[in-house]
Write a protein that holds these residues in place. Structure first.
Motif, short mmCIF file in Angstrom:
data_model
loop_
_atom_site.label_atom_id
_atom_site.label_comp_id
_atom_site.label_asym_id
_atom_site.label_seq_id
_atom_site.Cartn_x
_atom_site.Cartn_y
_atom_site.Cartn_z
N SER A 295 -37.79 -33.47 -49.10
CA SER A 295 -37.49 -32.33 -48.25
C SER A 295 -38.01 -32.57 -46.82
O SER A 295 -37.67 -31.83 -45.90
N ILE A 296 -38.80 -33.64 -46.67
CA ILE A 296 -39.38 -33.99 -45.37
C ILE A 296 -38.89 -35.35 -44.87
O ILE A 296 -38.56 -35.53 -43.70
N PHE B 126 -36.23 -34.90 -41.70
CA PHE B 126 -37.14 -34.14 -40.83
C PHE B 126 -37.77 -35.05 -39.79
O PHE B 126 -37.93 -34.68 -38.63
N ASN C 139 -36.53 -33.42 -36.49
CA ASN C 139 -37.28 -32.18 -36.31
C ASN C 139 -38.70 -32.38 -35.80
O ASN C 139 -39.52 -31.46 -35.88
N TYR D 192 -44.42 -28.04 -40.84
CA TYR D 192 -43.78 -27.06 -39.96
C TYR D 192 -44.65 -26.75 -38.76
O TYR D 192 -44.19 -26.81 -37.60
N SER E 117 -45.22 -29.83 -36.39
CA SER E 117 -44.06 -30.14 -35.54
C SER E 117 -43.96 -29.17 -34.37
O SER E 117 -43.46 -29.53 -33.29
N ASP F 54 -33.90 -30.33 -47.55
CA ASP F 54 -34.15 -30.88 -46.22
C ASP F 54 -33.23 -30.28 -45.17
O ASP F 54 -33.56 -30.19 -43.99
N TRP G 81 -34.28 -27.28 -42.75
CA TRP G 81 -35.01 -27.43 -41.49
C TRP G 81 -34.10 -27.24 -40.28
O TRP G 81 -34.58 -26.89 -39.19
#
Length: 420
Positions: free
Chosen positions: A280-281, A285, A289, A346, A349, A410, A413
Motif C-alpha cells: 500500500s506504500i 507512494f 506522493n 502520511y 510526507s 495504494d 493515496w
C-alpha cells in the motif's frame, strides 16, 4: 538404473549444502529480478507514460495473473511436476524480459498507448511466470532444510537491492548522456534476460545433481510426494518407491488444503497483512506522493534503494537463532503493529523532510523481510513431504493475495489530489 535407497545415507546431507544454498539464493534473485527491474526503472516509464501511473498500473496488471495462476497450481499441486513447472516459469521470465527489450528497441524508445498495452501484456506474462516459480520453488524447498527457503527468500530481496544499486549507478553514469535514462533501462533489461537464462541452466542441470537435493527429494518421495518423480528421473535415480509410499501413506491420512489452512491460519494471515501494508506504500507512494526535495530526481530512487537494502539485510537476521521470532503470537503482534506505518508515512510526507522519510522507508523494508523469513521457515517444519509442498504453495498464495490488496489500496493515496 535402480538406485538403492541405502545409498542415500544421512551423511550425504552434508554434501553440496553450501552450493545448494548459493543456487537457492540465485533462484530467488531470478524470481523477482524481472519485476524489480520494471519497478526500479520506473523513472524511465514515467518519462514515456507520464499520465498512465506506470508504477501502480503495472503492479496491478502483474498481480491478478500471478494470483490466478498460483490458485490453479495450489488446487492441483499434488499432481503437478515441480521440475517442469519451475523450468517453464524461468523460460517465461526469459521470454518476457527479452520481448520487453525488443519492444523498446522496435519503437525507438517512444511512448504511446499501444506500446503501453504491449508492455502490460508482457508484464502479465511475468506475473504468470512468477506464479510458476515462486510457488513451485517454495513448495520444492519446503521439502528440504529451512536454510534453503531462507536463502531463496533472501534472494528475492537481493534482486530488489541489486537492481536499485545498479539503477543508481547507471543513472550516475548516463545522467549527462543523450537518452541516458533509456540506455540505463536497456542495460537493465539485457542483464535480466541473461540472468533468467542462467537460472534455467542451473535449475535444469546443476541443482538436481547435488547430493543433498537428491537426498531430500528421495525422502519426500518415500513420504508420498509425487511432485519430485521427474526430478529424481532427471538425475538417473529411478527408485522403487511404490511399496515405500504405500507403507508410509497408510499410517496417517494426508491433510487437505483446507486443514492445512486452518492449522496455519495465523501464518497465512501474517504474510497477507505484511504485504498489504508494504504494497500500500511501495512503490507507488514513493514515486508519486513524497513531494520534491533536495535530491530532486534522485529522491524516489534513493527511497526504493533504501527499502530494498533494508529488506535484504533483515532477511538474514533470523539466521541468528536467538534473534529469530518463533512465537506465533509474537509474530501476529509484530505484524499488526506495522499498520502504524500507514499514518506515519502520511504525516511524514506532509510535514517531514527527506531524512525522516528515508528512515521510515528503512523501517518499512526491515519489518517486511524479517517476519516473512520467520513465517516461511517455521510453518512447514512439522509436516511431511506432500503437506510441505502444499503449504509452501498456500503461503505464496497468501503472500500474493496481500500484495494484490496492498496495490489496490495504494490507489487511495492519489484519490482526490487531482492526479487520478
Amino acid at each position: 538404473m535402480v538406485h538403492d535407497s541405502s545409498d542415500l545415507e544421512i551423511p550425504m546431507k552434508l554434501q553440496g549444502k553450501w552450493s545448494a544454498m548459493a543456487m537457492c539464493w540465485l533462484f530467488g534473485l531470478g524470481t523477482l529480478l524481472s519485476w524489480n527491474i520494471v519497478s526500479t526503472i520506473g523513472d524511465y516509464f514515467y518519462e514515456l507514460f507520464p499520465n498512465y501511473h506506470p508504477a501502480r498500473v503495472l503492479t496491478l496488471v502483474y498481480l491478478p495473473f500471478s494470483l490466478a495462476t498460483i490458485s490453479i497450481f495450489l488446487y492441483h499441486q499434488s499432481r503437478i511436476d515441480t521440475r517442469k513447472r519451475n523450468i517453464t516459469g524461468y523460460i517465461l521470465f526469459f521470454a518476457s524480459n527479452f520481448s520487453l527489450l525488443v519492444l523498446d528497441l522496435a519503437t525507438s524508445g517512444n511512448g504511446g498507448i499501444w506500446k503501453y498495452i504491449g508492455m502490460c501484456i508482457l508484464i502479465a506474462i511475468s506475473g504468470i511466470a512468477d506464479a510458476h516459480v515462486q510457488g513451485g520453488m517454495i513448495g520444492d524447498l519446503a521439502l528440504m532444510c529451512p536454510e534453503f527457503i531462507q536463502s531463496f527468500v533472501a534472494g528475492l530481496a537481493a534482486s530488489g537491492a541489486l537492481t536499485s544499486i545498479l539503477r543508481l549507478t547507471t543513472k550516475a553514469a548516463f545522467e549527462n548522456v543523450e537518452n541516458g535514462l533509456r540506455t540505463g533501462a536497456l542495460v537493465f533489461l539485457a542483464i535480466s534476460t541473461l540472468f533468467e537464462f542462467l537460472c534455467i541452466i542451473l535449475y535444469a542441470f546443476f541443482f538436481p545433481n547435488l547430493p543433498i537435493v537428491k537426498y531430500y527429494r528421495a525422502k519426500a518421495a518415500r513420504e508420498g510426494s509425487k511432485t519430485v518423480s521427474s526430478d529424481l528421473s532427471a538425475v538417473g535415480i529411478q527408485m522403487e518407491f511404490d511399496q515405500h509410499v504405500e507403507n508410509d501413506a497408510k499410517p496417517s491420512k494426508r491433510l487437505s488444503i483446507k486443514q492445512l489452512f486452518l492449522e496455519n491460519f495465523d501464518y497465512t494471515m501474517d504474510l497477507f497483512l505484511i504485504c498489504v501494508v508494504t504494497l500500500s506504500i511501495f512503490p507507488g507512494f514513493l514515486y508519486e506522493n513524497t513531494g520534491s526535495h533536495q535530491l530532486g530526481t534522485w529522491y524516489p530512487l534513493v527511497l526504493v534503494t533504501t527499502y530494498n537494502v533494508s529488506n535484504l539485510i533483515s532477511r538474514y537476521i533470523p539466521l541468528i537463532q536467538y534473534l529469530k521470532l518463533e512465537s506465533r503470537k509474537g509474530l501476529v503482534i509484530f505484524v499488526l503493529s506495522r499498520f502504524l506505518l500507514i499514518p506515519a508515512f502520511y504525516f511524514t510526507s506532509k510535514y517531514g523532510d527527506q531524512g525522516w522519510m528515508i528512515a521510515l522507508v528503512f523501517i518499512l523494508g526491515s519489518t517486511t523481510g524479517y517476519p516473512t523469513v520467520c513465517v516461511m521457515t517455521l510453518a512447514p517444519r512439522i509436516y511431511k513431504g506432500p503437506e510441505k509442498n502444499a503449504l509452501g504453495n498456500l503461503l505464496v498464495l497468501s503472500l500474493q493475495s496481500g500484495i494484490l490488496i496492498g496495490v489496490a489500496l495504494d490507489w487511495l493515496w492519489i484519490i482526490g489530489n487531482g492526479n487520478f
